[in-house]
Structures are given as C-alpha cells and as structure tokens.
Design a protein around this motif. Structure first.
Motif, PDB file in Angstrom:
ATOM      1  N   PRO A 162       0.823  -1.209   0.000  1.00  0.00           N
ATOM      2  CA  PRO A 162       0.000   0.000   0.000  1.00  0.00           C
ATOM      3  C   PRO A 162       0.858   1.261   0.000  1.00  0.00           C
ATOM      4  CG  PRO A 162      -0.109  -1.116   2.135  1.00  0.00           C
ATOM      5  CD  PRO A 162       0.627  -2.022   1.213  1.00  0.00           C
ATOM      6  N   PHE A 163       0.423   2.272  -0.757  1.00  0.00           N
ATOM      7  CA  PHE A 163       1.198   3.512  -0.938  1.00  0.00           C
ATOM      8  C   PHE A 163       0.282   4.690  -0.664  1.00  0.00           C
ATOM      9  CE2 PHE A 163       3.262   6.977  -3.096  1.00  0.00           C
ATOM     10  CZ  PHE A 163       4.609   6.656  -3.173  1.00  0.00           C
ATOM     11  N   GLY A 164       0.657   5.572   0.255  1.00  0.00           N
ATOM     12  CA  GLY A 164      -0.140   6.745   0.574  1.00  0.00           C
ATOM     13  C   GLY A 164      -0.072   7.072   2.055  1.00  0.00           C
ATOM     14  N   LEU A 165      -0.966   7.974   2.495  1.00  0.00           N
ATOM     15  CA  LEU A 165      -1.029   8.341   3.909  1.00  0.00           C
ATOM     16  C   LEU A 165      -1.908   7.337   4.616  1.00  0.00           C
ATOM     17  CD1 LEU A 165      -1.428  12.227   3.682  1.00  0.00           C
ATOM     18  CD2 LEU A 165       0.604  10.806   3.406  1.00  0.00           C
ATOM     19  N   MET A 166      -1.330   6.590   5.549  1.00  0.00           N
ATOM     20  CA  MET A 166      -2.045   5.470   6.128  1.00  0.00           C
ATOM     21  C   MET A 166      -1.992   5.490   7.648  1.00  0.00           C
ATOM     22  SD  MET A 166       0.740   2.669   4.864  1.00  0.00           S
ATOM     23  CE  MET A 166       0.791   3.497   3.277  1.00  0.00           C
ATOM     24  N   VAL A 167      -2.967   4.820   8.229  1.00  0.00           N
ATOM     25  CA  VAL A 167      -2.991   4.576   9.663  1.00  0.00           C
ATOM     26  C   VAL A 167      -2.793   3.082   9.866  1.00  0.00           C
ATOM     27  CG1 VAL A 167      -4.409   4.614  11.757  1.00  0.00           C
ATOM     28  CG2 VAL A 167      -4.494   6.534  10.148  1.00  0.00           C
ATOM     29  N   PHE A 168      -1.841   2.718  10.707  1.00  0.00           N
ATOM     30  CA  PHE A 168      -1.612   1.315  11.041  1.00  0.00           C
ATOM     31  C   PHE A 168      -2.410   0.996  12.305  1.00  0.00           C
ATOM     32  CE2 PHE A 168       2.016   2.720   8.652  1.00  0.00           C
ATOM     33  CZ  PHE A 168       2.256   1.672   7.773  1.00  0.00           C
ATOM     34  N   ARG A 169      -3.216  -0.066  12.224  1.00  0.00           N
ATOM     35  CA  ARG A 169      -4.065  -0.437  13.362  1.00  0.00           C
ATOM     36  C   ARG A 169      -3.737  -1.863  13.769  1.00  0.00           C
ATOM     37  NH1 ARG A 169     -10.281  -0.437  12.169  1.00  0.00           N
ATOM     38  NH2 ARG A 169      -9.554  -2.160  10.848  1.00  0.00           N
ATOM     39  N   THR A 170      -3.478  -2.056  15.061  1.00  0.00           N
ATOM     40  CA  THR A 170      -3.161  -3.401  15.541  1.00  0.00           C
ATOM     41  C   THR A 170      -4.445  -4.148  15.889  1.00  0.00           C
ATOM     42  OG1 THR A 170      -2.985  -2.767  17.871  1.00  0.00           O
ATOM     43  CG2 THR A 170      -1.008  -2.506  16.508  1.00  0.00           C
TER      44      THR A 170
END
Length: 710
Positions: A162-170
């Motif tokens: 994935p490429f872009g502004l992202m939020v990582f969620r556990t």
C-alpha cells in the motif's frame, strides 16, 4: 484496562551514498531495539541512502541501491514477532519521485508513506528532487514492488505494498502513523489530523540540521503538539556530517502527553544511538478524553476504513506467567546546550566526521594570534577532547578504528593534547608588520592545546613577489605611510594575505612528510560570518581553505565561545586574545608593541552592527529602504541621516565584495544570516553598488524623519 507498548527511536550517522556504512548502522540499531524488546523502531529521514544525496537523487542507481539494502534488512525483522521497522528512501511511483517512509514487519513491506510537505528554504532544495504527495489519509494505492527486489527476497510472495497516507491499526486497537521532518514545522502538521483520528503513536523521521538556538524550537513544537492533543511522539534525527556544510545534531526523543521520556545526545560521536521507552497507550486515551475541546473536534473526524492492519504491539513483563503490562517510562529533565557550547561542539563534531571520512591525517591552520584563528584552533581542541573522552570510555569500537586510521597504527594517544599534537598543525606567518604580541599569543595557545606549532617570517616571499612586479613594470608600490596611494597600500596588504594561503597549502602537503607520517592535512580557514558578509577579507588569502569551521558564526558569538572555553578548558590565553582589539596587521606599525591597525576602523562599522545588518538583510529580508526604517527604531540614539549613512555604507561594501562569496571556503552552517553564495544565500554577486534609487529614497525619508523629530 491498561495498555503499554515499547517503542524505539534512534540517531544514526548516515553518509550520503555510503550504502554499506548505512546498512551496518541500521542493522546495529535494529539489534539494539530488539535487545530492548521494542515493538517499533523509527529511523531518520532517507536513512537508507543518506539525506544529503542532492542531485544523486535524480540517478536511478540511488533508488536501486536502497532497494538492495532494504532486502538485506528484511531478515532482521523476522524471528521477532510484530516488530515494526520504519526506514526512509526515495521511490519513483507513477512517474514522480517521492521522499518515502517504508515500514517493514515480519519480512514484509506493510506500507509506503510519501512526504507531503517539501523543505525548500535555506539549506534545502527538496522540491528539486521530490514531489509532494497531495492525497488525504486513507486514499491508498497499490505500489508494484521492483522485480529485482522481489527476486532478492527468498520465499517472499509479496508483489505489492500500500502507498499513501495510512494509519496502522493493531489487532487490539492501537493506532500508529508517521510524518516526515518538515511536516512537523508546517502550519497544518499531519500530527494534528492524526491525533483527531485517534492515532496514539505518531513518528517523525527527520533530517534536521544544527543551527544556533534551533533545538529549543524543535523541542517546543513536539512538546506542544503532544501537550495540546495528547499522544506519543517519536522523533528520529540524522547525526553528523553526511557530505555537506550542515551538521545534523541528533537529539532524537520520545515524548508522551507533553512530557519528554527520552532525549538523545545533541553532539555525540556514536554512529548509532537508540532510545527506547515504555509508553502508556491507555494514558494517552485518558488524557484526550479529559479535554473537552479535543473530544468535540475529534468526534467530527472518522478514521478511514482503508487502514493497514498489524498484530498486537502490546508489551508485557518477560515472564510468560506474569501477563502484566510493563511500567511506563518516567519523564526526564530536558537538557540544552548553551549558544557557546553549540558554537564549540557543533563544528567540532562536524570536523571529526569530515576528517575520518576524507582519509586525511589532520588539519593545518595559519594561527595568527587573533580571535578568529584562535576560535578555529579551540574548536579542533574541543574535537580532540570529545574524541579522547569517547576513546577512553572504551565502548565505541568504530571511533577507536577511526582514531587509529587518522593517527596511524603505531601512535600512542592518552590525552586530548597528545591527539591534538598529531592532528592539528599550526604556523604563525608573520611579517615585519606583525606585532610581538600576536606572535606570543599564538605560541602560548599552541603550547597549551598541544598542537604541532611553527613560526615563520614571510618577508622574503613578499619581497620576492614585489620585486618581480617591479622588474616587470618598473614601478615599485609603497604603503600610504611611506607616500604611496591607497591602491598601492591595499595591494601590498593583499599580497601578504595571499602568500599565507600559498604557504599554508605547501605546509599542509609536506608537514606529514617532515614528521615522518603518512597522509595529508586539510587546510582550515578562519573567516567569521560578519567579515564574509562585509567582504572584509582578501580573495584567495588564508580565508581560502578546505574547510572553515567558523564561517557562519558571528564575531560576537565567537568571543563568547572563547570566554567559555577559557574557563571550560583552563586556557587563560583565550581571555587575553578576546580582550585584544581585532587587527589584520598588514600595514607598517613602527615600534609599537600592539598593532594600531583596527579591523572595525578599516571596515567602517562594528562587528555588532554587522550582526544587525546581516539579520535584517537575510532573516528579515530587508532591502536598503526597509532596513533603514527598521534601524530607526533599533538605533534611536542616532539621527535619521546617521542611520541612512550607515545603511548606505553597508550596502556599498556588501555589493562590491559579494563576488568573494562565489569562492568562499565551505563553512560549517551555524547562523541563519550566513552569506554563503554556494548554497544558503541565493543572491546575485554582481550589483550596481551605487544603489542610486534606494539611496535617494532613504535620503528623502531621512530628511523628512529628521524634521519630524525636531
């Protein structure tokens, strides 16, 4: 329910295009973070290739080599469940080049995050090489990984990321996201929106250079962001000289809810420094929920559905039976360097990096007995102090190897003075115009810091050149005091200064041979920022050198630095040097013990005034008329016409001498009004020095202002 996690940040001494060195530093940082049982490691901006690649970013090889060392790094994230590694590199996507963060977990690239705001002022030209990413959080695209990279990762089935502004969620609800360097300094920083989206951990990989008094502002931005919005903020910064005039001063940190949990060293000699903290995620949520304004604004923000999912990053006590959260890290007391320490230690660290990476075996400095050359010598001595402290501590193997490489296998060094004797070579280059006092001061300073020092009289060189000129033209120039013109006088002064440069380079090449040592010496200059701004230096004199540690430091700051060093290093001679009036000693002086030629009289302005002119010209972006208007309030004790005359005098000399900046020695960047033409100060070098229209406007205003005061 409590929730703690362990996170790490680091300062790395990466070097532009030195991929093997950069990989070794990254692996060492990963090993240190994993040894601390950390779940996440943040590294500096463009950490794979080095921040200062500049036009090398335009070469496809730079990105290709980044993919190659990223493939080497991937195995380090295996066998350590849910360990997230965050590195930086350039990536071309859809025909544009982006400054990206690449996040890796369990041997896979879990996300590529491009930078949204470019640094394009002062020392930075990011817009020349990179495109800002303009889409919002959650608007992700699929990036097809390079085939060569896929083929170099055995057993990997990954083809895209994935490429872009992202939020990582556990899997247990923790949210993490990143921003990059300049974005923290921008008016609408991404961390604001991310906080309102419920992101608890925000990380910033940075390449922020040292500038006097800048660390306060950097800390202020980070502390205020987390104090206002809550959250954990990790900051990672480059350390050292990665190939240019700037020095990156580390000072990585971890901040939670406005309190600093970890703060890195600002001027350190370790290539790898890792900081780890246990952070209280539930404490972040509680902090935010207790702030009504945050609750109201965050309620109108919804986290994008398109997020990147990870396994839990929760940290427990090591014992499997004790499923209890770790104790959160306690806040630490902030430490700041004083401006005097910054002037001393920043250039000292920069010089050490430059020396060890250039392959040189030391420095050569023309030591005049004045404040400027004494400042350069003191900075080298401070470098020796820092190096020996680290060397004797015994826990920095890279530094030990570097010291041996610089001084040679057989050399024995036990003190800073012994190291200085091997590294720093100085020579007093006097003429019949020089005073006994400057000769003495140079000798005393050299003996106290331990450098290898010689004294020379260069009258024979001067006489030879003047004699050749006389033979060619049948004209013999004289000083004004002997009946000559000002043109003759200036030429005779300049030839003394230029011949010192010629001798300096000969000494730098041959002194190692004279001492039966190998290698070469780097020639150090000693022209301060105010003299460069005014052009009060001879083009191609001993201000021309390989490096100038003080070229962006003001005379006022240098004097304060010398006073500090006089006490810090027990060098009483420095206080005497500071007290002596600055003089070039290029005109005949009779039998007087102290030379009567004055730098400030020659310049027609004081060093304090030059500092004011410099800040108004560069930082406040003033032309002659706007500078005049501001100075009316800064110098109320002067008449309007006196202010106008001072401004006219400054701009005249600035204009006629601006061409000297095109050949100025690469200088350590320390001051925001540096006149460095080559990179920092993009202004012309050929002016109409009359400034006729501007001067006419100033004279009119001065007349009106003076009448208004009467």
């Amino acid at each position: 329910m409590s929730y703690t996690t362990k996170v790490s940040t680091c300062s790395l001494n990466q070097h532009a295009l030195a991929f093997s060195l950069n990989l070794a530093n990254l692996k060492a940082a990963v090993d240190a973070a994993k040894a601390d049982n950390s779940k996440y490691l943040l590294t500096p901006e463009l950490s794979l290739c080095g921040y200062g690649c500049e036009d090398h970013f335009l070469e496809p090889d730079t990105e290709s080599h980044c993919w190659e060392i990223l493939a080497e790094l991937l195995p380090s994230t295996l066998n350590c469940p849910n360990f997230l590694l965050d590195v930086g590199m350039p990536i071309v996507f859809n025909g544009s080049r982006f400054n990206c963060r690449v996040l890796v977990c369990d041997g896979r690239i879990v996300g590529i995050r491009p930078k949204t705001v470019m640094a394009d002022d002062g020392n930075y030209r990011e817009g020349r090489w990179f495109t800002p990413w303009c889409r919002g959080v959650g608007e992700l695209e699929e990036y097809l990984l390079p085939k060569a990279f896929i083929d170099s990762v055995p057993g990997s089935s990954q083809r895209t990321a994935p490429f872009g502004l992202m939020v990582f969620r556990t899997s247990d609800g923790l949210k993490l996201s990143v921003e990059t360097c300049e974005e923290l300094w921008s008016p609408e920083s991404p961390n604001i929106e991310l906080s309102l989206l419920g992101v608890e951990v925000i990380a910033n990989g940075s390449g922020s250079h040292h500038e006097l008094r800048k660390l306060h502002r950097r800390l202020e931005l980070i502390i205020e962001a987390t104090k206002k919005n809550g959250g954990v903020y990790l900051y990672s910064n480059q350390r050292g000289c990665d190939g240019s005039r700037v020095y990156y001063d580390g000072s990585s940190m971890i901040v939670c809810n406005g309190q600093v949990l970890r703060q890195g060293v600002q001027f350190g000699l370790k290539d790898v420094e890792v900081l780890t903290a246990t952070v209280d995620v539930e404490g972040v949520r509680s902090y935010r929920a207790c702030r009504p304004s945050f609750r109201m604004q965050s309620a109108s923000h919804s986290c994008p559905r398109e997020q990147v999912n990870l396994e839990s990053m929760r940290a427990f006590l090591p014992a499997a039976s004790a499923r209890r959260d770790l104790k959160p890290t306690d806040p630490v007391e902030l430490t700041f360097s004083t401006p005097e320490q910054e002037c001393l230690l920043g250039p000292a660290c920069w010089l050490w990096d430059y020396l060890r990476r250039s392959g040189g075996s030391g420095f050569f400095l023309p030591l005049s007995g004045g404040a400027d050359s004494a400042s350069t010598a003191t900075i080298v001595f401070a470098m020796c102090k820092l190096v020996m402290k680290e060397f004797l501590a015994g826990d920095n193997e890279q530094l030990r190897r570097d010291v041996v490489k610089v001084v040679g296998e057989g050399a024995v060094v036990r003190t800073a003075e012994e190291l200085c004797n091997l590294i720093l070579h100085t020579t007093y280059m006097g003429t019949s115009n020089s005073s006994q006092q400057t000769l003495r001061r140079a000798g005393v300073l050299a003996s106290h810091i331990g450098c290898y020092h010689l004294s020379a009289n260069i009258d024979a060189m001067v006489s030879s050149v003047v004699g050749v000129f006389t033979t060619i033209t049948n004209c013999r120039p004289s000083f004004e005091s002997a009946g000559g013109t000002s043109v003759e006088d200036l030429a005779l002064q300049n030839i003394q200064a230029r011949l010192r440069m010629v001798l300096a380079y000969m000494m730098a090449q041959l002194l190692p041979w004279c001492r039966k040592r190998k290698g070469f010496l780097l020639v150090l200059g000693s022209g301060n920022v105010d003299e460069c701004l005014r052009g009060y230096l001879t083009k191609y004199d001993c201000s021309s050198a390989d490096l100038n540690p003080i070229g962006s430091i003001s005379k006022v700051d240098l004097k304060n630095m010398l006073k500090f060093a006089a006490v810090e290093y027990n060098l009483a001679i420095l206080a005497e040097i500071v007290a002596a009036p600055p003089t070039a000693e290029l005109r005949p002086n009779g039998a007087k013990e102290e030379h009567t030629q004055s730098d400030e009289a020659d310049m027609g302005m004081s060093y304090e005034e030059l500092g004011v002119f410099g800040r108004l010209r560069k930082i406040s972006r003033c032309g002659p008329v706007s500078m005049y208007r501001k100075l009316l309030h800064i110098w109320p004790e002067l008449t309007a016409q006196q202010v106008a005359d001072k401004v006219k005098r400054f701009f005249f000399y600035y204009s006629i001498n601006r061409h000297k900046m095109t050949t100025i020695t690469p200088s350590y960047h320390a001051e925001a009004y540096s006149p460095d033409d080559n990179r920092f100060d993009q202004r012309p070098f050929l002016y109409d020095a009359r400034w006729s229209w501007q001067n006419k406007v100033m004279d009119t205003l001065a007349s009106e202002d003076q009448q208004g005061l009467c």
